[in-house]
Design a protein around this motif. Structure first.
Motif, PDB file in Angstrom:
ATOM      1  N   UNK C  62       0.844  -1.225  -0.053  1.00 31.25           N
ATOM      2  CA  UNK C  62      -0.004   0.028  -0.076  1.00 31.25           C
ATOM      3  C   UNK C  62       0.797   1.318  -0.033  1.00 31.25           C
ATOM      4  N   UNK C  63       0.534   2.159  -0.679  1.00 28.65           N
ATOM      5  CA  UNK C  63       1.184   3.430  -1.136  1.00 28.65           C
ATOM      6  C   UNK C  63       0.316   4.566  -0.197  1.00 28.65           C
ATOM      7  N   UNK C  64       0.838   5.092   0.859  1.00 26.94           N
ATOM      8  CA  UNK C  64       0.146   6.217   1.527  1.00 26.94           C
ATOM      9  C   UNK C  64       0.380   7.452   1.393  1.00 26.94           C
ATOM     10  N   UNK C  65      -0.258   8.457   0.895  1.00 29.52           N
ATOM     11  CA  UNK C  65       0.224   9.776   0.780  1.00 29.52           C
ATOM     12  C   UNK C  65      -0.763  10.904   1.696  1.00 29.52           C
ATOM     13  N   UNK C  66      -0.312  12.089   1.913  1.00 31.27           N
ATOM     14  CA  UNK C  66      -1.216  12.763   2.657  1.00 31.27           C
ATOM     15  C   UNK C  66      -0.610  14.242   2.759  1.00 31.27           C
ATOM     16  N   UNK C  67      -1.347  15.426   2.460  1.00 32.25           N
ATOM     17  CA  UNK C  67      -0.661  16.641   2.755  1.00 32.25           C
ATOM     18  C   UNK C  67      -0.426  16.661   4.021  1.00 32.25           C
ATOM     19  N   UNK C  68      -1.486  16.219   5.081  1.00 29.63           N
ATOM     20  CA  UNK C  68      -1.046  16.390   6.522  1.00 29.63           C
ATOM     21  C   UNK C  68      -1.429  15.191   7.131  1.00 29.63           C
ATOM     22  N   UNK C  69      -0.649  14.618   8.109  1.00 36.33           N
ATOM     23  CA  UNK C  69      -1.230  13.458   9.059  1.00 36.33           C
ATOM     24  C   UNK C  69      -0.396  13.629  10.315  1.00 36.33           C
ATOM     25  N   UNK C  70      -0.999  14.149  11.262  1.00 36.99           N
ATOM     26  CA  UNK C  70      -0.424  14.646  12.598  1.00 36.99           C
ATOM     27  C   UNK C  70      -1.349  14.006  13.370  1.00 36.99           C
ATOM     28  N   UNK C  71      -0.641  13.230  14.419  1.00 35.91           N
ATOM     29  CA  UNK C  71      -1.412  12.529  15.581  1.00 35.91           C
ATOM     30  C   UNK C  71      -0.639  13.225  16.780  1.00 35.91           C
ATOM     31  N   UNK C  72      -1.147  13.886  17.841  1.00 32.81           N
ATOM     32  CA  UNK C  72      -0.545  14.446  18.955  1.00 32.81           C
ATOM     33  C   UNK C  72       0.514  15.111  18.723  1.00 32.81           C
ATOM     34  N   UNK C  73       0.659  15.815  17.633  1.00 29.82           N
ATOM     35  CA  UNK C  73       2.031  16.739  17.259  1.00 29.82           C
ATOM     36  C   UNK C  73       2.934  15.630  16.340  1.00 29.82           C
ATOM     37  N   UNK C  74       2.780  14.546  16.190  1.00 29.56           N
ATOM     38  CA  UNK C  74       3.557  13.820  15.532  1.00 29.56           C
ATOM     39  C   UNK C  74       3.211  13.510  14.154  1.00 29.56           C
ATOM     40  N   UNK C  75       4.123  14.018  13.199  1.00 29.73           N
ATOM     41  CA  UNK C  75       3.773  13.885  11.785  1.00 29.73           C
ATOM     42  C   UNK C  75       3.921  12.524  11.364  1.00 29.73           C
ATOM     43  N   UNK C  76       2.773  11.561  11.300  1.00 32.31           N
ATOM     44  CA  UNK C  76       2.860  10.319  11.239  1.00 32.31           C
ATOM     45  C   UNK C  76       3.722   9.788  10.144  1.00 32.31           C
TER      46      UNK C  76
END
Ligand SMILES: Nc1ncnc2c1ncn2[C@@H]1O[C@H](COP(=O)(O)OP(=O)(O)OP(=O)(O)O)[C@@H](O)[C@H]1O
Ligand SMILES: [Mg+2]
Lengths: 345, 295, 283
Positions: C62-76
């Motif tokens: 699987x290829x995952x892309x996102x312009x933003x994916x943040x959890x609790x301040x962490x860029x996942x």
């Protein structure tokens, strides 16, 4: 509830033992039939062509060949159960004595081979599954494809040509060099153990240099199988939800492998171990000839060529019994190691 | 949706259609395709042996004994000065004949036993599978040896001896398939039409089991090649003047340390033959079982 | 919908599986503060894929892309695997559908619950066992000592899911993703398990992403509902009555409602949704 499942466990065991006994009985019946298919005349072979009809009939009676087939079969089993497998024309000794000499040699070779194949095959299979489609997976695939396709006796010859004749890295045919022959008292019949017991380290190293090549050659086919199966088992587990769940708990790849996946495939690996062991005993038959290894295979084929059916059938039964018992034990191991087949406490 | 499965089915066409698509898909598996080409080449070599072999397989030449590979003799000569390459080419005939004979014996027997057990179930199943398991638990090479010894060495005996122990895996597989097929709608529909057991078995169930049996038989061919060569090596298969690969190795063993090519060349023939069968069998299985597909 | 502090921010998330032309998840954006968000959609709409993409638990294909994916301040997406491991099971957890498959069949229950404590609390084996026992007690398992020695096949599905909840909530994660946590369970225990999950999440102050087929259940349980169709979010609502998209209306009509029994449930009409999708109207 408890007693109910206890009886079902007992019944399952009873069923397995029943199957083993039935299989052994069938094997003996088959060897008996093979013995009777022989085109040669066993009476004539003993009394000679010039014997009088009276002498011929007397010998026939002595051998029990005038009795009905069922009686002969009964007698065959009776003798078998009393360890009487007749006399080998090959050596002039009781077959049982010959087997007692030959079997440990085969067992030693097969055991070493099974250890090697397991030590190499399981990690290779795991690595291939964990790095699917990587170079190591391709490597494992080629290794196991060739291993499934290679004639083991030919592989032995190639090994001898390269490593013994060419490079001189290993000892040649036989269990030790000729001048060491017969120096170590036979205790277990397995030369590596006997030399250690006798404290003969020099002979031990010599024996090791002789056994290592046949063991490796023999191990290769088994390793091909073990690698392939380990890979398949592991891949099957990797797709399971419990592996994802363990990852979701934060488990590392090493933890996933050793704490989660391996315990799940260990039972299957034990089964594979038993099956390969049996297969190696068979493979030993042809390997032994190439390496002049004085085991069951060598004994059996020598007997085959001169039509010594007592020896042939006894060897067949011997190998068959070990082979089937191993399969039986793997079955038992399955039910003992897997909690799913165990009883609730 | 159900219309197609319930309308009068043409199981033969279905099963063979599936098989046909296997071979179609095989082209996407490069390794499997190479294997298939190798097998085809081998069959051609076997058929065309009289024309393509550079020498007669039995022509002895005392002046050319044990010669190493050269331009005249690509794979060298043996102890009678016979051309090894020519003997290998003729030997392909023996190997192919053995493999095809055993397959032709074992396939139908295994299919019959398995499908009967799976279709009828109950006691028939129990008895047949008990027998299958027993034969499966025998050490097959050893038993084949004993059989061949008792019946007298020869190619025919070797074929029978191998067949006697090679059918159980086929039977098990066919049974498993039959168990699935017998519960499908189209068998139920055929039963409603009033088809007899015999008719159901032969026209509806057995053909559906054929594709996977064929895959298994292909994989088996590798084992048969190896077992046949082992019997030949042990002197229990085709007898000496015949250029049987295993027997050639056995004869060449005496010279292995000095004239290695005599024993080593035939081994390559065996290795590549069983490798080809294994590769094709693997590719067929990959195509058959989508869980194994890669990428 | 104004969350005081955002725990999870997803912007324009795409997931593509190798060899598949279609995106399993396409352009999904959502944000989650403290609270409970439900994700609904038909089978194959990409709900689980979304959940696993957040945990970075998708297979390598699987290829995952996102312009933003943040959890609790962490860029996942830029975290290393090691950093992700420190988050998983600790700050973010995943509860899966069927405890029969998500529990390791050959390990005793106790060890599976204690594993989280060993991994994230640095406890010794015995201390971890004690924590696990406490946690099992919290998920209302009676006879904890015996259950800890049991193997998964020896306990019921409802109990199995409670064990799973115990293992996943042991370190009081900030975010819990529950992927159809009750759909494999017997109807009689579904309410109970969901109630338990709710209680624990509320008590620990965790956020919950609840994935489900059942839009009515989600509506009664969550603060917000995200409706997915073919990998996209088609609508985000806080009440069922706000639903405007025909697909959402279809989902609602396809689920039986105890208060308004109907003779026959409606079968959603795919052509209409696709038409609405193409014209790009309500979102
Ligand atoms: N490992 C995978 N490889 C290839 N495609 C996948 C994989 N996992 C999911 N997909 C595809 O991604 C799409 C979304 O699947 P997903 O499991 O996320 O749906 P879902 O909404 O969770 O469905 P369900 O309600 O059935 O659980 C599907 O089309 C599926 O085929
Ligand atoms: Mg899902």
């Amino acid at each position: 509830m408890a007693s109910n499942s206890e009886t079902s466990v007992a019944a399952a065991w009873g069923g397995r033992i029943g199957q083993l006994v039935l299989s052994l009985f069938a094997l003996i019946a088959v060897t008996f039939v093979i013995g009777r298919l022989l085109p040669t005349d066993p009476v004539g072979a003993i009394v000679g062509e010039l014997a009088s009809p009276e002498a011929y009939a007397a010998m026939r009676e002595r051998l029990g060949l005038d009795q009905p087939v069922v009686v002969q079969f009964g007698r065959y089993i009776w003798n078998l159960l009393h360890g009487d497998l007749g006399v080998a024309a090959l050596t002039g000794r009781p077959v049982t004595e010959d087997l007692a000499l030959a079997f440990p040699a085969t067992l030693e070779l097969a055991t070493l081979a099974v250890i090697i194949s397991f030590v190499l095959g399981v990690p290779l299979g795991l690595a291939a599954a964990l790095n699917r489609d990587s170079w190591i997976d391709q490597f494992a695939r080629i290794i196991s494809l060739v291993g499934h396709s290679i004639p083991v006796f030919w592989f032995g010859i190639v090994g001898l040509v390269i490593f013994y004749a060419g490079l001189g890295w290993v000892g040649g045919p036989g269990r030790v060099d000729v001048y060491f022959e017969g120096l170590v008292p036979s205790v277990t019949g397995m030369i590596l153990i006997d030399t250690l017991l006798a404290g003969e380290t020099e002979i031990f190293w010599n024996a090791l240099s002789h056994i290592i090549l046949p063991a490796l050659m023999l191990a290769y086919a088994a390793m091909a199988y073990i690698t392939r199966m380990t890979r398949a088992f592991t891949l099957e587990q990797i797709g399971q939800d419990y592996v994802t769940a363990a990852k979701a708990k934060g488990a590392s790849p090493a933890r996933l492998l050793f704490r989660h996946i391996l315990p799940n495939i260990s039972v299957q690996l034990v089964t594979i171990l038993a099956i390969s062991y049996g297969g190696l005993l068979e493979g030993a038959v042809v390997t032994e000839i190439v390496f002049s290894w004085p085991g069951l295979g060598q004994y059996m084929t020598s007997a085959l060529l001169i039509g010594d059916m007592n020896a042939v059938l006894a060897s067949t039964i011997m190998i068959g019994v070990v082979f089937m018992t191993l399969n039986f034990l793997s079955d038992i191991a399955y039910s003992m190691l897997d909690p799913r087949t165990q009883e609730k406490r | 949706m159900n219309g197609t499965t319930l309308s009068r089915p043409r199981p033969m066409a279905n099963a063979w259609g599936t098989l046909h698509s296997f071979f179609g898909e095989l082209r996407r598996e490069p390794l499997g395709f190479i294997g298939l080409m190798l097998i085809v080449a081998l069959i051609l070599v076997a058929i065309l042996a009289p024309w393509i072999a550079p020498y007669s397989p039995s022509r002895q030449s005392l002046s050319e004994v044990l010669q190493p590979p050269s331009v005249a003799h690509w794979m060298g000569t043996d102890e009678f000065g016979r051309d090894i390459l020519s003997r290998l080419i003729w030997g392909a005939q023996i190997t192919m004949r053995t493999v095809l004979s055993v397959t032709a014996i074992v396939g139908p027997i295994g299919l019959l036993i398995g499908v009967t057990a799976g279709y009828f179930g109950g006691r028939v199943d129990a008895v047949l599978m008990r027998i299958t398991d027993i034969v499966l638990s025998f050490p097959s090479l050893i038993l084949a040896l004993a059989f061949a010894a008792a019946l007298g060495a020869g190619l025919g005996t070797a074929i029978i001896a191998i067949s006697l122990t090679a059918w159980p895996p086929i039977a098990r597989l066919a049974r498993a398939e039959a168990l699935i097929v017998r519960n499908t709608d189209y068998v139920a529909a055929a039963r409603l039409y009033g088809a007899s057991n015999l008719r159901l078995l032969t026209l509806y169930i057995a053909p559906m089991c054929i594709p996977s049996v064929v895959v298994r038989l292909t994989l088996n061919m590798a084992t048969i090649t190896l077992t046949a060569a082992s019997l030949g090596f042990l002197g229990l298969g085709a007898q000496p003047p015949m250029p049987e690969w295993g027997a050639m190795i056995s004869a060449g063993r005496r010279f292995m340390l000095d004239q290695w090519w005599v024993a080593v060349m035939p081994g390559f023939a065996i290795l590549f033959t069983s490798l080809a069968f294994n590769v094709v069998g693997d590719a067929l299985r990959d195509v058959l079982d989508p869980r194994h597909t890669k990428n | 919908m104004t969350d005081t502090k955002e725990i999870l921010t997803v912007q324009n998330l795409d997931v593509t599986f190798a060899r598949s032309a279609m995106k399993a998840v396409a352009g999904v954006s959502l944000s989650l503060g403290q609270g409970k968000v439900g994700i609904v959609g038909e089978s194959g709409s990409g709900k689980s894929t979304l959940g696993r993409a957040i945990m970075r638990l998708l297979p390598p294909s699987a290829t995952v892309t996102a312009s933003k994916l943040t959890f609790d301040g962490n860029p996942l997406l830029s975290q290393s695997e090691r950093e992700m491991r420190a988050l998983r099971g600790n700050r973010m957890s995943l509860i899966m559908q069927d405890p029969r498959y998500s529990l390791n069949p050959v390990l005793p229950i106790g060890r599976q619950v204690a594993e989280t404590a060993i991994l994230h609390k640095g406890l010794s084996k015995s201390a971890a066992r004690a924590v696990a026992a406490e946690m099992l007690d919290r998920v209302r398992i009676k006879d904890v000592a015996r259950v800890m020695e049991s193997y998964p096949h020896q306990i019921s599905g409802g109990m199995g899911q409670r064990v799973m909840i115990a293992a996943m909530l042991l370190s009081r994660p900030r975010l819990v993703i529950a992927d159809e946590p009750t759909s494999a369970l017997d109807v009689s225990v579904r309410g109970e398990v969901l109630e338990l999950l709710n209680e624990l999440v509320t008590a620990d102050g965790s956020s919950l992403l609840l994935i489900s087929h059942d839009i009515r259940m989600v509506a009664s349980f969550c603060d917000r509902i995200v409706v997915m169709y073919k990998g996209r979010i088609v609508e985000e609502l806080s009440r069922l009555s706000d639903a405007r998209h025909p697909y959402t209306l279809g989902l609602i009509a396809a689920m039986p409602d105890a208060r308004h029994p109907v003779h026959r449930l409606r079968v959603p009409d795919r052509a209409t949704f696709d038409a609405t999708e193409r014209s790009g109207s309500p979102a």
